[in-house]
Design a protein around this motif. Sequence first.
Motif, PDB file in Angstrom:
ATOM      1  N   ASN A  37       0.887  -1.089   0.055  1.00 27.87           N
ATOM      2  CA  ASN A  37      -0.031   0.039  -0.037  1.00 27.87           C
ATOM      3  C   ASN A  37       0.853   1.272  -0.196  1.00 27.87           C
ATOM      4  O   ASN A  37       0.685   2.229  -0.774  1.00 27.87           O
ATOM      5  CB  ASN A  37      -1.019  -0.023   1.303  1.00 27.87           C
ATOM      6  CG  ASN A  37      -1.948   1.086   1.198  1.00 27.87           C
ATOM      7  OD1 ASN A  37      -2.707   1.185   0.267  1.00 27.87           O
ATOM      8  ND2 ASN A  37      -1.844   1.894   2.237  1.00 27.87           N
ATOM      9  N   ILE A  38       1.881   1.242   1.039  1.00 28.89           N
ATOM     10  CA  ILE A  38       2.860   2.435   0.728  1.00 28.89           C
ATOM     11  C   ILE A  38       3.501   2.491  -0.426  1.00 28.89           C
ATOM     12  O   ILE A  38       3.678   3.766  -1.068  1.00 28.89           O
ATOM     13  CB  ILE A  38       3.900   2.361   1.824  1.00 28.89           C
ATOM     14  CG1 ILE A  38       3.442   2.251   3.359  1.00 28.89           C
ATOM     15  CG2 ILE A  38       5.101   3.418   1.869  1.00 28.89           C
ATOM     16  CD1 ILE A  38       4.400   2.061   4.404  1.00 28.89           C
ATOM     17  N   ARG A  43       4.134   5.585  -5.413  1.00 29.61           N
ATOM     18  CA  ARG A  43       3.986   5.488  -6.953  1.00 29.61           C
ATOM     19  C   ARG A  43       3.058   6.721  -7.414  1.00 29.61           C
ATOM     20  O   ARG A  43       3.305   7.252  -8.746  1.00 29.61           O
ATOM     21  CB  ARG A  43       3.821   4.218  -7.384  1.00 29.61           C
ATOM     22  CG  ARG A  43       3.748   3.981  -8.959  1.00 29.61           C
ATOM     23  CD  ARG A  43       3.843   2.492  -9.319  1.00 29.61           C
ATOM     24  NE  ARG A  43       2.659   1.761  -8.864  1.00 29.61           N
ATOM     25  CZ  ARG A  43       2.594   0.786  -7.878  1.00 29.61           C
ATOM     26  NH1 ARG A  43       3.673   0.561  -7.357  1.00 29.61           N
ATOM     27  NH2 ARG A  43       1.692   0.312  -7.313  1.00 29.61           N
ATOM     28  N   ASN A  44       1.880   6.857  -6.883  1.00 34.54           N
ATOM     29  CA  ASN A  44       1.056   7.757  -7.501  1.00 34.54           C
ATOM     30  C   ASN A  44       1.598   9.136  -7.130  1.00 34.54           C
ATOM     31  O   ASN A  44       1.304   9.885  -7.921  1.00 34.54           O
ATOM     32  CB  ASN A  44      -0.435   7.433  -6.659  1.00 34.54           C
ATOM     33  CG  ASN A  44      -1.038   6.165  -7.042  1.00 34.54           C
ATOM     34  OD1 ASN A  44      -0.768   5.243  -8.040  1.00 34.54           O
ATOM     35  ND2 ASN A  44      -1.902   5.680  -5.993  1.00 34.54           N
ATOM     36  N   GLU A  49       3.496  14.144  -9.330  1.00 34.91           N
ATOM     37  CA  GLU A  49       4.668  15.397  -9.462  1.00 34.91           C
ATOM     38  C   GLU A  49       5.348  15.223 -10.472  1.00 34.91           C
ATOM     39  O   GLU A  49       5.755  16.460 -11.199  1.00 34.91           O
ATOM     40  CB  GLU A  49       5.869  14.955  -8.374  1.00 34.91           C
ATOM     41  CG  GLU A  49       5.203  15.244  -6.945  1.00 34.91           C
ATOM     42  CD  GLU A  49       4.381  16.352  -6.503  1.00 34.91           C
ATOM     43  OE1 GLU A  49       4.849  17.552  -7.197  1.00 34.91           O
ATOM     44  OE2 GLU A  49       3.881  16.675  -5.504  1.00 34.91           O
ATOM     45  N   ILE A  50       5.633  14.079 -11.435  1.00 28.39           N
ATOM     46  CA  ILE A  50       6.152  14.211 -12.620  1.00 28.39           C
ATOM     47  C   ILE A  50       5.224  14.917 -13.574  1.00 28.39           C
ATOM     48  O   ILE A  50       5.678  15.751 -14.580  1.00 28.39           O
ATOM     49  CB  ILE A  50       6.660  12.913 -13.161  1.00 28.39           C
ATOM     50  CG1 ILE A  50       7.868  12.267 -12.101  1.00 28.39           C
ATOM     51  CG2 ILE A  50       7.053  12.600 -14.400  1.00 28.39           C
ATOM     52  CD1 ILE A  50       8.070  10.733 -12.441  1.00 28.39           C
ATOM     53  N   THR A 204      12.170  18.305  -7.816  1.00 27.37           N
ATOM     54  CA  THR A 204      13.208  17.172  -8.125  1.00 27.37           C
ATOM     55  C   THR A 204      13.512  16.499  -7.065  1.00 27.37           C
ATOM     56  O   THR A 204      13.542  15.315  -7.029  1.00 27.37           O
ATOM     57  CB  THR A 204      14.366  17.917  -8.926  1.00 27.37           C
ATOM     58  OG1 THR A 204      14.054  18.633 -10.391  1.00 27.37           O
ATOM     59  CG2 THR A 204      15.492  16.797  -9.416  1.00 27.37           C
ATOM     60  N   GLU A 205      14.070  17.315  -5.977  1.00 25.90           N
ATOM     61  CA  GLU A 205      14.569  16.679  -4.756  1.00 25.90           C
ATOM     62  C   GLU A 205      13.358  15.659  -4.031  1.00 25.90           C
ATOM     63  O   GLU A 205      13.621  14.592  -3.614  1.00 25.90           O
ATOM     64  CB  GLU A 205      15.064  17.393  -3.791  1.00 25.90           C
ATOM     65  CG  GLU A 205      16.165  18.195  -4.215  1.00 25.90           C
ATOM     66  CD  GLU A 205      17.475  17.505  -4.275  1.00 25.90           C
ATOM     67  OE1 GLU A 205      17.467  16.163  -4.049  1.00 25.90           O
ATOM     68  OE2 GLU A 205      18.264  17.818  -5.171  1.00 25.90           O
ATOM     69  N   LEU A 206      12.198  16.189  -4.202  1.00 25.72           N
ATOM     70  CA  LEU A 206      11.160  15.464  -3.724  1.00 25.72           C
ATOM     71  C   LEU A 206      10.806  14.194  -4.305  1.00 25.72           C
ATOM     72  O   LEU A 206      10.667  13.117  -3.535  1.00 25.72           O
ATOM     73  CB  LEU A 206       9.710  16.398  -3.795  1.00 25.72           C
ATOM     74  CG  LEU A 206       8.398  15.547  -3.195  1.00 25.72           C
ATOM     75  CD1 LEU A 206       8.408  15.216  -1.896  1.00 25.72           C
ATOM     76  CD2 LEU A 206       7.346  16.494  -3.472  1.00 25.72           C
ATOM     77  N   ILE A 207      10.947  14.179  -5.658  1.00 28.58           N
ATOM     78  CA  ILE A 207      10.554  12.998  -6.500  1.00 28.58           C
ATOM     79  C   ILE A 207      11.467  11.839  -6.204  1.00 28.58           C
ATOM     80  O   ILE A 207      11.468  10.908  -6.081  1.00 28.58           O
ATOM     81  CB  ILE A 207      10.598  13.387  -8.271  1.00 28.58           C
ATOM     82  CG1 ILE A 207       9.266  14.127  -8.264  1.00 28.58           C
ATOM     83  CG2 ILE A 207      10.723  12.163  -8.739  1.00 28.58           C
ATOM     84  CD1 ILE A 207       9.213  14.823  -9.848  1.00 28.58           C
ATOM     85  N   GLY A 208      12.963  12.481  -6.126  1.00 27.10           N
ATOM     86  CA  GLY A 208      14.223  11.785  -5.877  1.00 27.10           C
ATOM     87  C   GLY A 208      13.981  11.121  -4.544  1.00 27.10           C
ATOM     88  O   GLY A 208      14.091   9.874  -4.310  1.00 27.10           O
TER      89      GLY A 208
END
Length: 220
Positions: A37-38, A43-44, A49-50, A204-208
């Motif tokens: 679930n996490i 992934r969502n 964000e992308i 960018t840092e959040l996605i990474g």
Amino acid sequence: MARLLRSLRKTLTLIPQFHISRRSYISEMRKEAFEGNISRLLRNEIQYEIQSSSSSKPPANKFGSFLVDGRPSERWVTLNRQFADENIKVEVTMFDGAAPAPKVSGGVANADEVQLHITLIVNISKGDRGVLEIMCSAWPDSIEIKRLFVRADKNTPAEPYAGPDFEELDDELQDGLYDFLDARGIDNKLATYLHQYMKHKDKTELIGWMEKVKSFIERK
């Protein structure tokens, strides 16, 4: 009779093991479901964000005479340039604060509107003749000097006297120091650029970060 007792003992000893095994299986299933679930939620979020940033163009890694080191996975960005016989290095934080947005002329500011804050540490060196360090705030459209002092050499105290608050200085001296920074490209235009740069870096840092957490959770 003895054979029957031995058979019963075997059955009795197997029952706790069966329960332990079943409990362990259920616990493992719950763990996998929880982690799954996490992973799905991350992934969502990553996908969102992308997609929300797909139309935004990354800022250039050069601004005026400054070369910009984005320092991936860090909360800092470094700008470097040469000015006459001076080496100028500017250490810049990601967004580290906020303040209410100023009132528009003739109107009232929305209480929900804020302007983000960035800290700049400007180091201007002249070989072995010391370093002038200037602490600044960068707002969306302006640079604000907070404090400055000179680090003479390696023997500078860990906490040197950094002078008075900038606002306490004579107005004419304040103006002169702003002109000093302007001549070296540290001005309101740089503040605007840095805010645009940090918006992109923040995403960018959040996605990474989310990708690293997701990868760790999915690791077997």
